[in-house]
Each structure stands twice: as C-alpha cells, then as structure tokens.
Enzyme design. Structure first.
Site, PDB file in Angstrom:
ATOM      1  N   SER A 144     -74.416  11.444  70.206  1.00 38.00           N
ATOM      2  CA  SER A 144     -73.363  12.233  69.572  1.00 38.00           C
ATOM      3  C   SER A 144     -73.031  11.634  68.217  1.00 38.00           C
ATOM      4  O   SER A 144     -73.131  10.413  68.028  1.00 38.00           O
ATOM      5  CB  SER A 144     -72.102  12.262  70.431  1.00 38.00           C
ATOM      6  N   TYR A 157     -65.539   7.634  74.901  1.00 47.19           N
ATOM      7  CA  TYR A 157     -66.626   8.546  74.537  1.00 47.19           C
ATOM      8  C   TYR A 157     -67.434   7.995  73.366  1.00 47.19           C
ATOM      9  O   TYR A 157     -68.670   7.976  73.411  1.00 47.19           O
ATOM     10  CB  TYR A 157     -66.060   9.917  74.203  1.00 47.19           C
TER      11      TYR A 157
END
Length: 263
Positions: A144, A157
């Site tokens: 990501s 995250y």
C-alpha cells in the site's frame, strides 16, 4: 509487454471482495484457472458462478490465519491443476489505531497477523512446487502507499504494509536466480468496501476493475515494485523525499482512519 498466458493457474487470497475479487474477475476473463480463498462461502460461490467457465475454478472457505487449512488449500490447488503459476496474497484488513488505547493492542496483533504473517504463510507452500516447474512464476504481495510513510492514527496499517514491502523485497532477492519473480504492488486509493469506510478525501480514487486490469499486466511483466495508479506513484516519491520536519508539520493534523468499533 508480456501478456498473461492463457491457462495461467492463479491462486488468490482475500477473494471474497475488493481487490481480490477484482483480480479474480480479470484473470478469469483472460482464461485463467483460479483458486479463490476467503472466509465467506456465499461471496466466493457467487463470485465463482459469475466467472466464465465457472466449473474450472476452485473455492476455499478458509481464514488466512488458519495456517494448516491455508496450507491444505494450497496443496489441493497444486494437485488439482498440476502446479501454480501465480499466487496473490491479497487478504488484508485495515483499522485506525491509537497506541495509548489499550483496546487497540489486539487490533495491532490482528492487522499484522492478517497483512504480514498470512502473506508469508500464503507463499510458503507454493515455492517448492513453483521451483520444480520450468515456466516463469509469480508471487505477488499487495502492499500500500500507506506503507511508505507513517500516517496519523494508522500505525498498525502503515507499519504492516511497510513490512509487506520489506518482506517481499527480501524474498525477491532470495529467489532472484530462480524461475519465480516476486512482485510487490502498492495500491493507492482503490474503490473497495475497505476504503468506503474512510472519512477523509481520497485523491486519485481508482475503480477496482481498472486497478485489476493494470495489476495483471504488471504481474505478467514481473515488475519488482509498482504503485497503482501512477499518479499515486508520484505522490509516493514526493512523500519519500519530504524531510521529517516538513512531513511531521504537514500531516500532524491529518484526519485519522476509523478505529475498530467506532461509529
């Protein structure tokens, strides 16, 4: 450009929805035989039924945290298809976290277990079988843009995706002189159920179907690392170059990701 071969054998985790399901639809349209793994039987069955030549695809109702079941699914797919050409570790979760909140410590554990440890567990049972094949193979980690710099309220995250990037880089070097290419794809904002919960602007938001079409081409080329969409690739380069003092000032008041259980 190397197009995916017809008849590729592709195993995808997190196939119940989002990026995993979009990749499954794209590969099926390109005549691949799929192994679709996820936790929700109804979603997997509906996805498989919607694909061309639905009976050629296998579904596995498995939580990626269940390592014996994940390994059994991998071995079943290899046996049923005579091998595997592409494995995509797409399963992932995202929650906002605050270190001072005791309840969020278990969320950190869950995010790392799903996003990082399960990626390793997904790849592990396929490597020996792929090495025994003569054709080019791919192991694909879904990172990501969030893994490039740490964002406020998203420590779990961001850190988990940074770990995916570093792990895949290590594995890429380890397998360099084999027939296996390790591909890291770092999505920006992709329109999925996961991002629909975000309560902040998402620049260059990309439809999942368009992401999947571009990602499949990147995987076929065997690129080591790629950010999609390309506009977020430019943003990622700028983020890397920002001095800490500038980054800290600019992002210290940024909106936070929704915590688990928040309304």
């Amino acid at each position: 450009m190397h197009a995916p071969r017809t008849g590729d054998r592709v195993f995808i985790t997190g196939a119940s929805s989002g990026i995993g399901a979009a990749l499954a639809r794209e590969y099926a349209a390109r005549d691949a035989s799929l192994g679709l793994l996820g936790r929700r039987r109804d979603a997997l069955e509906a996805l498989a039924a919607s694909l061309p030549d639905s009976k050629r695809h296998r579904i596995y109702v498995v939580d990626v945290l269940d390592r014996p079941a994940l390994q059994a699914a991998a071995h079943d797919f290899i046996a049923a298809n005579g091998g595997a050409d592409i494995v995509i570790a797409s399963a992932g979760i995202s929650h906002g976290t605050l270190t001072e909140r005791a309840a969020d410590l278990s969320v950190f554990d869950a995010v790392f277990a799903t996003n990082v440890n399960a990626t390793v567990a997904t790849f592990a049972p396929f490597i020996d079988a792929m090495r025994a094949q003569s054709n080019p193979c791919r192991l694909v980690g879904i990172g990501s843009v969030a893994g490039i710099r740490g964002m406020r309220g998203a420590g779990a995250y961001c850190a988990s995706k940074a770990a995916v990037h570093s792990y895949c880089e290590s594995l890429r070097v380890e397998l360099r002189n084999t027939n296996i290419r390790v591909v890291t794809i770092a999505p920006g904002y992709i329109a999925t159920p996961m991002t629909s919960k975000n309560r902040f602007p998402m620049p260059f938001l990309m439809p999942a179907e368009r992401f999947a079409a571009q990602a499949v081409d990147v995987i076929a080329r065997g690129a080591g690392y790629r950010v999609l969409p390309w506009q977020m690739g430019l943003v990622a380069k700028l983020l890397r170059l920002l001095p800490n003092v500038v980054f800290d000032f600019a992002f210290s008041r940024a909106p936070t990701k929704q915590r688990k259980g928040d309304a």
